[in-house]
Write a protein that holds these residues in place. Structure first.
Motif, PDB file in Angstrom:
ATOM      1  N   HIS A 115      -0.166  15.360  19.730  1.00 47.01           N
ATOM      2  CA  HIS A 115      -0.970  14.348  18.952  1.00 47.01           C
ATOM      3  C   HIS A 115      -0.519  13.035  19.291  1.00 47.01           C
ATOM      4  CE1 HIS A 115       2.398  15.748  16.541  1.00 47.01           C
ATOM      5  NE2 HIS A 115       2.498  14.405  16.356  1.00 47.01           N
ATOM      6  N   VAL A 116      -1.502  12.130  18.655  1.00 46.12           N
ATOM      7  CA  VAL A 116      -1.174  10.563  18.967  1.00 46.12           C
ATOM      8  C   VAL A 116       0.129  10.340  17.941  1.00 46.12           C
ATOM      9  CG1 VAL A 116      -2.091   8.277  18.744  1.00 46.12           C
ATOM     10  CG2 VAL A 116      -3.315  10.115  19.547  1.00 46.12           C
ATOM     11  N   PRO A 117       1.165   9.696  18.494  1.00 48.02           N
ATOM     12  CA  PRO A 117       2.278   9.257  17.620  1.00 48.02           C
ATOM     13  C   PRO A 117       1.817   8.598  16.592  1.00 48.02           C
ATOM     14  CG  PRO A 117       2.989   9.163  20.054  1.00 48.02           C
ATOM     15  CD  PRO A 117       1.580   9.365  20.015  1.00 48.02           C
ATOM     16  N   GLY A 118       2.470   8.781  15.136  1.00 48.80           N
ATOM     17  CA  GLY A 118       2.062   8.181  14.058  1.00 48.80           C
ATOM     18  C   GLY A 118       0.758   8.893  13.146  1.00 48.80           C
ATOM     19  N   PHE A 119      -0.056   9.830  13.883  1.00 51.18           N
ATOM     20  CA  PHE A 119      -1.170  10.484  13.248  1.00 51.18           C
ATOM     21  C   PHE A 119      -0.786  11.513  12.687  1.00 51.18           C
ATOM     22  CE2 PHE A 119      -3.210   7.384  15.312  1.00 51.18           C
ATOM     23  CZ  PHE A 119      -4.531   6.993  14.930  1.00 51.18           C
ATOM     24  N   ARG A 120      -1.048  11.949  11.370  1.00 54.79           N
ATOM     25  CA  ARG A 120      -0.659  13.043  10.650  1.00 54.79           C
ATOM     26  C   ARG A 120      -1.982  14.357  10.553  1.00 54.79           C
ATOM     27  NH1 ARG A 120       4.057  12.096   8.324  1.00 54.79           N
ATOM     28  NH2 ARG A 120       4.066  14.189   7.291  1.00 54.79           N
ATOM     29  N   SER A 121      -1.680  15.514  10.547  1.00 61.47           N
ATOM     30  CA  SER A 121      -2.546  16.275  10.639  1.00 61.47           C
ATOM     31  C   SER A 121      -3.466  16.431   9.539  1.00 61.47           C
ATOM     32  CB  SER A 121      -2.135  17.826  10.944  1.00 61.47           C
ATOM     33  OG  SER A 121      -3.144  18.870  11.030  1.00 61.47           O
ATOM     34  N   ALA A 122      -4.702  16.292   9.430  1.00 61.16           N
ATOM     35  CA  ALA A 122      -5.736  16.461   8.326  1.00 61.16           C
ATOM     36  C   ALA A 122      -6.885  16.998   8.940  1.00 61.16           C
ATOM     37  CB  ALA A 122      -5.968  15.188   7.579  1.00 61.16           C
ATOM     38  N   PRO A 123      -7.119  18.303   8.794  1.00 57.52           N
ATOM     39  CA  PRO A 123      -8.358  18.737   9.391  1.00 57.52           C
ATOM     40  C   PRO A 123      -9.697  18.328   8.644  1.00 57.52           C
ATOM     41  CG  PRO A 123      -6.771  20.559   9.114  1.00 57.52           C
ATOM     42  CD  PRO A 123      -6.215  19.329   8.745  1.00 57.52           C
ATOM     43  N   GLY A 124     -10.604  17.885   9.365  1.00 55.36           N
ATOM     44  CA  GLY A 124     -11.596  17.290   8.859  1.00 55.36           C
ATOM     45  C   GLY A 124     -12.440  17.600   7.722  1.00 55.36           C
ATOM     46  N   GLY A 125     -12.660  18.747   7.691  1.00 50.00           N
ATOM     47  CA  GLY A 125     -13.231  19.463   6.635  1.00 50.00           C
ATOM     48  C   GLY A 125     -12.428  19.403   5.187  1.00 50.00           C
ATOM     49  N   GLN A 126     -11.182  19.888   5.455  1.00 47.43           N
ATOM     50  CA  GLN A 126     -10.349  19.536   4.336  1.00 47.43           C
ATOM     51  C   GLN A 126      -9.966  17.854   3.819  1.00 47.43           C
ATOM     52  OE1 GLN A 126     -10.740  23.004   3.524  1.00 47.43           O
ATOM     53  NE2 GLN A 126      -9.434  22.074   2.343  1.00 47.43           N
ATOM     54  N   LEU A 127     -10.191  16.993   4.929  1.00 50.30           N
ATOM     55  CA  LEU A 127     -10.210  15.665   4.437  1.00 50.30           C
ATOM     56  C   LEU A 127     -11.229  15.132   3.597  1.00 50.30           C
ATOM     57  CD1 LEU A 127      -8.575  12.787   4.853  1.00 50.30           C
ATOM     58  CD2 LEU A 127      -9.813  12.783   7.050  1.00 50.30           C
ATOM     59  N   VAL A 128     -12.463  15.755   3.731  1.00 50.84           N
ATOM     60  CA  VAL A 128     -13.742  15.150   3.001  1.00 50.84           C
ATOM     61  C   VAL A 128     -13.517  16.129   1.756  1.00 50.84           C
ATOM     62  CG1 VAL A 128     -16.027  15.614   3.019  1.00 50.84           C
ATOM     63  CG2 VAL A 128     -14.971  14.801   4.990  1.00 50.84           C
ATOM     64  N   GLN A 129     -12.877  17.220   1.767  1.00 46.44           N
ATOM     65  CA  GLN A 129     -12.964  18.039   0.392  1.00 46.44           C
ATOM     66  C   GLN A 129     -12.012  17.579  -0.276  1.00 46.44           C
ATOM     67  OE1 GLN A 129     -14.798  20.399  -0.698  1.00 46.44           O
ATOM     68  NE2 GLN A 129     -13.589  21.693  -2.088  1.00 46.44           N
ATOM     69  N   GLU A 130     -11.005  17.195   0.300  1.00 43.83           N
ATOM     70  CA  GLU A 130      -9.996  16.797  -0.742  1.00 43.83           C
ATOM     71  C   GLU A 130      -8.982  15.334  -0.543  1.00 43.83           C
ATOM     72  OE1 GLU A 130      -6.799  19.628   0.572  1.00 43.83           O
ATOM     73  OE2 GLU A 130      -7.589  21.239  -0.732  1.00 43.83           O
ATOM     74  N   THR A 131     -10.242  14.308  -0.274  1.00 45.33           N
ATOM     75  CA  THR A 131      -9.837  12.907   0.089  1.00 45.33           C
ATOM     76  C   THR A 131      -8.730  12.414  -0.677  1.00 45.33           C
ATOM     77  OG1 THR A 131     -12.243  12.978   0.510  1.00 45.33           O
ATOM     78  CG2 THR A 131     -10.660  10.888   0.494  1.00 45.33           C
ATOM     79  N   GLU A 132      -8.745  12.383  -1.999  1.00 41.20           N
ATOM     80  CA  GLU A 132      -7.719  11.681  -2.733  1.00 41.20           C
ATOM     81  C   GLU A 132      -6.273  12.386  -2.569  1.00 41.20           C
ATOM     82  OE1 GLU A 132      -8.237  15.147  -5.494  1.00 41.20           O
ATOM     83  OE2 GLU A 132      -9.445  14.206  -3.790  1.00 41.20           O
ATOM     84  N   MET A 133      -6.326  13.858  -2.267  1.00 39.68           N
ATOM     85  CA  MET A 133      -4.844  14.158  -1.901  1.00 39.68           C
ATOM     86  C   MET A 133      -4.380  13.728  -0.605  1.00 39.68           C
ATOM     87  SD  MET A 133      -4.505  16.061  -4.507  1.00 39.68           S
ATOM     88  CE  MET A 133      -2.996  16.818  -3.747  1.00 39.68           C
TER      89      MET A 133
END
Length: 533
Positions: free
Chosen positions: A300-318
């Motif tokens: 992955h690109v350094p500095g980026f964290r894993s957040a699978p897109g479907g879950q990012l949309v589902q749990e945005t505030e987390m």
């Protein structure tokens, strides 16, 4: 005499004004999740006091971000504010009147978890009239072996727990990238499901927005609706999408996804600009890799964290706890980041996609590094699993387990008591007399923060199990299960009505009724700024 630090207060009107202005604000509900799920403001992110040192550095990446802390009069907000101050955060206030003050001032209160995302999903269906089929209609299609594929848009572990028989697991952000390969015949009907409604709606509408030629529908009410219809679910299924994608299909999906992102007014940025924004620290910046966790760990690109897109949309505030923050997304295919960003932009998030990435940019392997302001746990006295086993053969030692209650019920050290760290004062009154205490959790990290607090409360020696319960298990030492000794109530997690097929039908029906009412609640709240393309 204990010194109590004084903090300023922020009114409902001030918080509302910040939300409407898209200014940065972190409205934090520091109660445990079960209490949060009973009632909270729309954009109150749940950040329990019990885990503050572990989670705040990740979820609040800028130390001078405006923070407003709330509870329901339990005194947790004051304690959380003091702890945040000790962690170096500099702009902390208490919500005036807490939860009751919000309601008295006319603020709308919401139930359940991940409410912004769920409410947005309902708004999408309301405005776009996303096609849907009920459980009986889908079952009839499957019974007559119609040309249909059912794509389950949840995480793989959720899919394995229960799924529509014959369905394939394709988590939300993967749908546009994979659909043409899974249903190459444009006449094949695609049905998208989740456990309830949100990911079904967003998944189906993603395919429609991206111009997939197949007829598309969501499974109305997901596996809840399936269960309420009396239809059987499968368990332990392993059908997943093929990670390989034909180049022509990927290119077509990327072109369509970029068009959707442009229509949603998604911002564009570069790797170097994204890094500069994060380093400047004048704004809260979240950088997410929206591919699968396996792809992330492979590089992955350094500095980026894993957040699978479907879950990012589902749990945005987390994931992006600071409302008004800048969110930057990356992938290696031009599809998943653009589709995920298109939804975040419609949710009134300032979101950018990184353009111009090459394979060489994905140079960092393994899990994400610790956040910039990771907190060093206090020095504690440790005891090995073998040493604890010896102690437990005599009287006088009490083991306190601070892991998640679900983990404790599944397996724990024989004789151990379950407690929630923020409830330690109440918990110790329920414990038997002890000459010493040993504190554990899954990994020992949370236990290290709690040990000095327990020592101060009891005046007794406190040790931490080295390596936590994981080390005890690795040593092949005895375990027990069940709700055997609960010094704290199991309020650390809200039991979702959609997580299993054995939930009460009344709870499932009530949950669906609540989801249907979210659009009206959004209208009464008026702070969301959502728009649907």
């Amino acid at each position: 005499m204990t010194f109590v630090k004084e903090f300023s207060t922020q009114s409902f009107e001030n918080v509302r004004r910040a939300l409407l202005a898209r200014a940065e604000i972190a409205l934090l509900d520091v109660r445990e999740e079960f209490l949060h799920a009973r009632s909270h403001p729309l954009f109150a992110a749940n950040l329990p006091l019990s885990r503050l040192e572990l989670d705040a550095p990740l979820r609040l990446p800028r130390r001078d971000v405006p923070i407003v802390v709330m509870d329901d009069g339990e005194g947790l907000a004051q304690r959380a504010a003091e702890r945040l101050s000790q962690l170096g955060y500099t702009s902390i206030a208490l919500l005036e009147g807490g939860l009751k003050g919000w309601a008295r001032a006319g603020g709308e209160l919401f139930k359940d978890v991940n409410v912004p995302s769920k409410a947005f999903g309902e708004l999408v269906e309301s405005e776009r009239h996303t096609p849907s089929l009920d459980a009986a209609q889908v079952q009839a299609l499957l019974d007559r072996e119609a040309d249909v594929v059912v794509l389950d848009a949840r995480r793989f572990d959720e899919y394995q727990t229960m799924n529509i028989p014959g369905s394939v697991n394709v988590p939300g952000a993967e749908l546009v990238l994979r659909a043409r390969q899974l249903a190459p015949n444009p006449a094949t009907r695609i049905i998208v499901n989740c456990a309830g409604r949100t990911r079904s709606i967003i998944g189906a509408q993603s395919l429609i927005n991206a111009g997939v030629p197949n007829p598309v529908a969501s499974l109305r009410d997901g596996t809840i609706g399936w269960t309420l219809a009396g239809q059987p679910l499968a368990h332990g299924s392993t059908r997943r999408f093929d990670p390989r994608v034909d180049d022509a299909i990927r290119l077509a999906a990327a072109t369509a996804a970029r068009d959707v992102a442009d229509r949603a007014h998604v911002g564009r940025t570069s790797r170097d600009e994204a890094r500069r924004w994060a380093d400047e620290a004048v704004r809260s910046v979240y950088r997410f890799d929206v591919r699968t966790p396996d792809e992330y760990e492979a590089g992955h690109v350094p500095g980026f964290r894993s957040a699978p897109g479907g879950q990012l949309v589902q749990e945005t505030e987390m994931f992006a706890t600071v409302r008004g923050a800048r969110v930057i997304l990356a992938d290696n295919d031009g599809v998943r980041a653009n589709m995920t960003a298109s939804w975040l932009a419609q949710m009134n998030v300032e979101v950018y996609v990184v353009d111009g990435l090459t394979g060489a940019d994905f140079s960092e392997k393994g899990p994400a590094p610790a956040p910039r302001f990771a907190v060093t746990p206090p020095d504690v006295e440790e005891i090995s699993p073998a040493g604890l086993l010896t102690l437990l053969q005599a009287r006088g030692t009490v083991v306190l387990d601070l892991t998640a209650s679900a983990n404790y019920v599944k397996r724990h050290i024989p004789g151990a008591w379950f407690a929630i760290r923020s409830q330690l004062g109440e918990a110790v009154r329920k414990l038997p007399d002890a000459e010493r205490y040993v504190v554990t959790c899954g990994s020992s990290l949370l236990a290290r923060f709690a040990a000095p607090e327990l020592a101060a409360l009891t005046g007794k020696p406190v040790q931490v199990l080295a390596g936590g319960t994981a080390a005890w298990i690795a040593a092949d030492l005895p375990l027990e299960s069940g709700e055997t000794r609960l010094a704290s109530p199991r309020i650390d997690r809200y039991p979702r009505p959609y997580e299993g097929s054995d939930n009460a039908r009344e709870a499932m029906s009530a949950y669906l009724e609540w989801e249907h009412g979210l659009v009206a609640q959004l209208g009464r709240d008026g702070t969301h700024g959502f728009h649907v393309i």
